[in-house]
Design a protein around this motif. Sequence first.
Motif, PDB file in Angstrom:
ATOM      1  N   MET A 125       1.048  -0.947   0.081  1.00 33.04           N
ATOM      2  CA  MET A 125       0.049   0.183  -0.141  1.00 33.04           C
ATOM      3  C   MET A 125       1.035   1.148  -0.118  1.00 33.04           C
ATOM      4  N   ARG A 126       0.905   1.705  -1.052  1.00 30.23           N
ATOM      5  CA  ARG A 126       2.040   2.863  -1.490  1.00 30.23           C
ATOM      6  C   ARG A 126       1.500   4.274  -1.593  1.00 30.23           C
ATOM      7  N   GLY A 127       2.037   5.383  -0.890  1.00 26.37           N
ATOM      8  CA  GLY A 127       1.747   6.660  -1.150  1.00 26.37           C
ATOM      9  C   GLY A 127       2.270   7.002  -2.187  1.00 26.37           C
ATOM     10  N   LEU A 128       1.508   7.804  -3.184  1.00 20.86           N
ATOM     11  CA  LEU A 128       1.855   8.185  -4.506  1.00 20.86           C
ATOM     12  C   LEU A 128       3.454   8.600  -4.563  1.00 20.86           C
ATOM     13  N   ALA A 129       3.653   9.230  -3.469  1.00 21.91           N
ATOM     14  CA  ALA A 129       5.202   9.810  -3.322  1.00 21.91           C
ATOM     15  C   ALA A 129       6.224   8.722  -3.639  1.00 21.91           C
ATOM     16  N   MET A 130       5.794   7.656  -3.329  1.00 23.76           N
ATOM     17  CA  MET A 130       6.856   6.563  -3.251  1.00 23.76           C
ATOM     18  C   MET A 130       7.310   6.114  -4.688  1.00 23.76           C
ATOM     19  N   ASP A 131       6.303   6.371  -5.517  1.00 24.62           N
ATOM     20  CA  ASP A 131       6.553   5.935  -7.295  1.00 24.62           C
ATOM     21  C   ASP A 131       6.642   7.433  -7.908  1.00 24.62           C
ATOM     22  N   PHE A 132       6.244   8.565  -7.414  1.00 18.56           N
ATOM     23  CA  PHE A 132       6.273   9.654  -8.161  1.00 18.56           C
ATOM     24  C   PHE A 132       6.793  10.960  -7.110  1.00 18.56           C
ATOM     25  N   PRO A 133       7.872  10.734  -6.715  1.00 14.39           N
ATOM     26  CA  PRO A 133       8.729  11.698  -5.833  1.00 14.39           C
ATOM     27  C   PRO A 133       8.657  13.009  -6.283  1.00 14.39           C
ATOM     28  N   ASP A 134       9.017  13.136  -7.623  1.00 13.12           N
ATOM     29  CA  ASP A 134       9.206  14.455  -8.146  1.00 13.12           C
ATOM     30  C   ASP A 134       8.212  15.241  -8.455  1.00 13.12           C
ATOM     31  N   ASP A 135       6.966  14.625  -8.288  1.00 12.33           N
ATOM     32  CA  ASP A 135       5.628  15.119  -8.557  1.00 12.33           C
ATOM     33  C   ASP A 135       5.009  15.952  -7.367  1.00 12.33           C
ATOM     34  N   ARG A 136       5.216  17.057  -7.139  1.00 13.53           N
ATOM     35  CA  ARG A 136       4.915  17.830  -5.741  1.00 13.53           C
ATOM     36  C   ARG A 136       3.352  17.769  -5.617  1.00 13.53           C
ATOM     37  N   ARG A 137       2.700  17.503  -6.668  1.00 13.33           N
ATOM     38  CA  ARG A 137       1.108  17.644  -6.568  1.00 13.33           C
ATOM     39  C   ARG A 137       0.800  16.253  -5.542  1.00 13.33           C
ATOM     40  N   VAL A 138       1.607  15.403  -5.443  1.00 12.05           N
ATOM     41  CA  VAL A 138       1.044  14.077  -4.874  1.00 12.05           C
ATOM     42  C   VAL A 138       1.357  13.989  -3.479  1.00 12.05           C
ATOM     43  N   HIS A 139       2.462  15.275  -2.991  1.00  9.08           N
ATOM     44  CA  HIS A 139       3.039  14.978  -1.703  1.00  9.08           C
ATOM     45  C   HIS A 139       1.817  15.006  -0.749  1.00  9.08           C
ATOM     46  N   ASN A 140       0.993  15.740  -0.781  1.00  7.68           N
ATOM     47  CA  ASN A 140      -0.217  15.946   0.149  1.00  7.68           C
ATOM     48  C   ASN A 140      -1.326  15.106  -0.147  1.00  7.68           C
ATOM     49  N   MET A 141      -1.405  14.213  -1.001  1.00  2.03           N
ATOM     50  CA  MET A 141      -2.423  13.512  -1.522  1.00  2.03           C
ATOM     51  C   MET A 141      -2.788  12.315  -0.609  1.00  2.03           C
ATOM     52  N   GLY A 142      -3.802  12.425   0.161  1.00  2.00           N
ATOM     53  CA  GLY A 142      -3.925  11.349   1.167  1.00  2.00           C
ATOM     54  C   GLY A 142      -5.330  10.185   0.758  1.00  2.00           C
ATOM     55  N   ASP A 143      -5.791  10.558  -0.404  1.00  2.55           N
ATOM     56  CA  ASP A 143      -7.005   9.830  -0.664  1.00  2.55           C
ATOM     57  C   ASP A 143      -6.862   9.006  -2.235  1.00  2.55           C
ATOM     58  N   GLN A 144      -5.732   8.964  -2.684  1.00  2.27           N
ATOM     59  CA  GLN A 144      -5.259   7.906  -3.536  1.00  2.27           C
ATOM     60  C   GLN A 144      -4.070   7.246  -3.177  1.00  2.27           C
ATOM     61  N   TYR A 145      -3.828   6.073  -3.596  1.00  5.19           N
ATOM     62  CA  TYR A 145      -2.811   5.346  -3.542  1.00  5.19           C
ATOM     63  C   TYR A 145      -2.290   4.303  -4.408  1.00  5.19           C
TER      64      TYR A 145
END
Length: 945
Positions: free
Chosen positions: A750-770
């Motif tokens: 179960m992976r926060g989007l930042a694990m796979d897209f660390p350079d996409d700043r828009r996913v850093h605070n995204m807590g309802d997709q993974y």
Amino acid sequence: MNRVISFVLISLIALSCTQKNWSVSQDGVTVFPTRTAENGARSVRIVPLGEEIIQVSASADTSFSTEQSLVVLPGLQPVAFEVTEEGDLLVIATAETRVKVSKTTGEVQFFDADGNLLLREKEQGGKELVPIRVDGESGYSLRQVFESADDEAIYGLGQHQADEMNYKGRNEELFQYNTKVSVPFIMSTKNYGLLWDNYSFSRYGDPRPYGQLDQFVLFNKNGEEGGLTATYIDDTDQGHVFTERDEPTIDYENLETIRNFPEGFNFNQAQITWEGNLQPRESGLFNFLLYYAGYTKIWIDGQLLADKWRTAWNPSVAKFQVDMKEGQQYHLKLEWVPDGGVSYIGLKALSPVAPDVQDDISFWSEMGKQIDYYFVKGGNMDGVIKNYRQLTGKAQVMPKWAMGFWQSRERYKTQAELEGALKEFRKRHIPIDNIVMDWSYWEADQWGSHEFDKKRFPDPKGMIDFVHDNNARILISVWPKFYYGTEHYNEFAEKGWMYQQAIKDSVLDWISPGYLGSFYDAYSPGARQLFWKQIDEHLYSLGIDAWWLDATEPDILSNASVEYRKQLMNPTALGTSTEYFNAFALMNAKGIYEGQREKNPDDRVFILTRSGFAGMQRYGTTTWSGDIGTCWEDLKAQIPAGINFSMSGLPYWTMDIGGFCVQKKFERAKEGSPEMEEWRELNTRWYQFGAFVPLFRVHGQYPFREIYNLAPESHPAYKSMLYYNKLRYRLMPYIYSLTGAVYHDDYTLMRGLAMDFPDDRRVHNMGDQYLFGPSLMICPVHQYQQRQREVYFPANSGWYNLYTGEYTDGGQQVSAEAPYERMPVFVREGSIIPVGPEIEYTGQNEAAPIDLYIYGGKDASFKLYEDEGTNYNYEKGGFSVTALTYSEADKTLTIHPRQGEFEGMVKERVFRLKLITREKPLALPDETSEAVEVTYTGQQQVIQL
């Protein structure tokens, strides 16, 4: 490990002319800072335990504690390192990491091998060790502060309920509680992690406790200074005001503080409102913490900041921030409906700090011998997790059956009820692998006996055999709790292994008429062995497959204050509970895991536990999010809770699908009523989400939670839940391969989007997709009657709709369709997803063809993992991996030579290949389109698509 240590001394002449305040040995480098602040560190030790794993210890004197960590694996040895001097700095270098420590202040900085700064302690070292003495034991209150890069995001800290994703600039109290699991580990998008090795009550971020509202100048609703107007209505039907008074604080958070409610007030049909103005004494950003049970709404200056519900006996928290100016008044209204019976409410705040201080990374702990933390880096966030598990232990491959469906309720009260539920699943051909025996299967006054009540369970062995004969497994609830005077209580007590404060204080539990009991001391090795012995003799011997370790915070008395909770588990075998407050669940699981593996080295251990801690993953554990509520806000909060728990290095997490504690409107809902329709939709949306977390598990209080009890077969709720159940089983080759990767590659499911897209700043605070695994982006629906939801598609990838195959470019936000029966799920471009046949349990039809869905647009790869499914032979090489690679340039799939083998392996398998492209969309699963079919016997094949 290589223990050769080399030294490069830049200037022998300089060294000969100055007094050296540092030393080096095969165990690391110790610096004795020449300038130390009051309560600062007198010595700092750096120990490279891996090329990318650095232990830092700081002591208030010139020696260090020799106590073995409960979290870190014993016996880890330093790797080779070099030491050089750069002026005031010592540089300790491994092949991958450079550490610089100031000889003057002891400040430590961490760099990668190329010299890029990753993390540094606060100027002057950021260390604080304040002497403390508790229960006759000496120690220190500890704090360590680091600077945080402006562009980094911070994840981890376990599982919390305030619906927060990125902990950058946030505060979190770290203690264990029903629905709250504190793990003192964070991970950064800068590809490093920090493990704070301490077991006491701790705080991340601001080290101050939240303050009472009287930190503000308070005005009642009439504008008079002194407090907020509290209006107590004891009969909402009549609007009868029991009393009205001014209150300078709202602090009714535990069994002690609720005594301050108005004497004689009846909460059963109550409503309390606090209203007035806050006037801050300083300007800045205030952090508020709302502690609530019942129905709670709060407004500041007319803005609704929280609208929440929790059952009366199990409060939760909400957080919000308000930017305020000194001397300006802000209108506050807090409206609270206790939901029957005495309940809990509180509102506190943290006054502002400077923005740069707010963004600091800070750990504070109430008590410890010294500062101990571990810096862990990696080439990416998966690499950080890999090294963290090298430090704290690998997570096992869960039994294959554990990755199937779990049916539970509170509770199957009789043998006939449990057997009947499983019969109904099999009759309806609903896939299921596991059924759960929750608490109170014993006689009413025999908690801890591990004996079934013969009146309700006349043949426990026969019941367990029935479950096994129907291709399922059974998990049973085993508490660390024992009623006073029972046989097992006495066995612990005579050895001094029972916590005695609850007995001395005559603390009765909630079972009518109330029984006296307490918990055993899991910190004692002998007590852990006895706990397993009792379980083994009474339950494992009957054939029980798995263990549900409930209330492992430990929850000796619900809603007690933290201070009284420490008394209730004091002392532990290791020392005062103040120092060892947070690690009970770790020790409890350790005893079960080690006991079963010694008794039966073949069967994989499976433990479900309500609390957790760093290192839990090595004991075959899955943690669930506790007794959450049946409400949309709790559904939403589980998404970042599960992601952050997984990003804390513990890969197996689950929740009560549908919520555990039920709102009365759902308990009483009638067929055809709005409440019944909302109940069904809530369960449907939760079920959709629950099919894509590590463990797929339904549980809760009445109404009963079986699919057929939630809705009739003709209802879209039933159809949707059955669809996602079957889809989970169709995806088992994908899911079980990821489970194998958890052990072999230290993977995170179960992976926060930042694990796979660390350079996409828009996913850093995204807590309802993974991401669930490398390919599936899960977008749960968490609002009632929502039929569309905003979905952000991360950049640098295209995305395919799982259900239609339609393509969407990355880097944009889209309003995605979310009909009642479907949750938005998208497949990452450049994916291979193996899909099996429709089955009703994981061990069924294992030789069936596997469909390979290949999502074109980029090269793709996947490792299909297989093993025996139930034993530990994979630790000795008993598994196979079939690597699959797709070339976008020439549209070929390569099935590489099979690596490894195991007993019972399917040696000849049919693969059916289906290529999905922008021009050729295809649903998953698809039963109508043609496929390229190949027979694979273990030798490499290259197939043109």
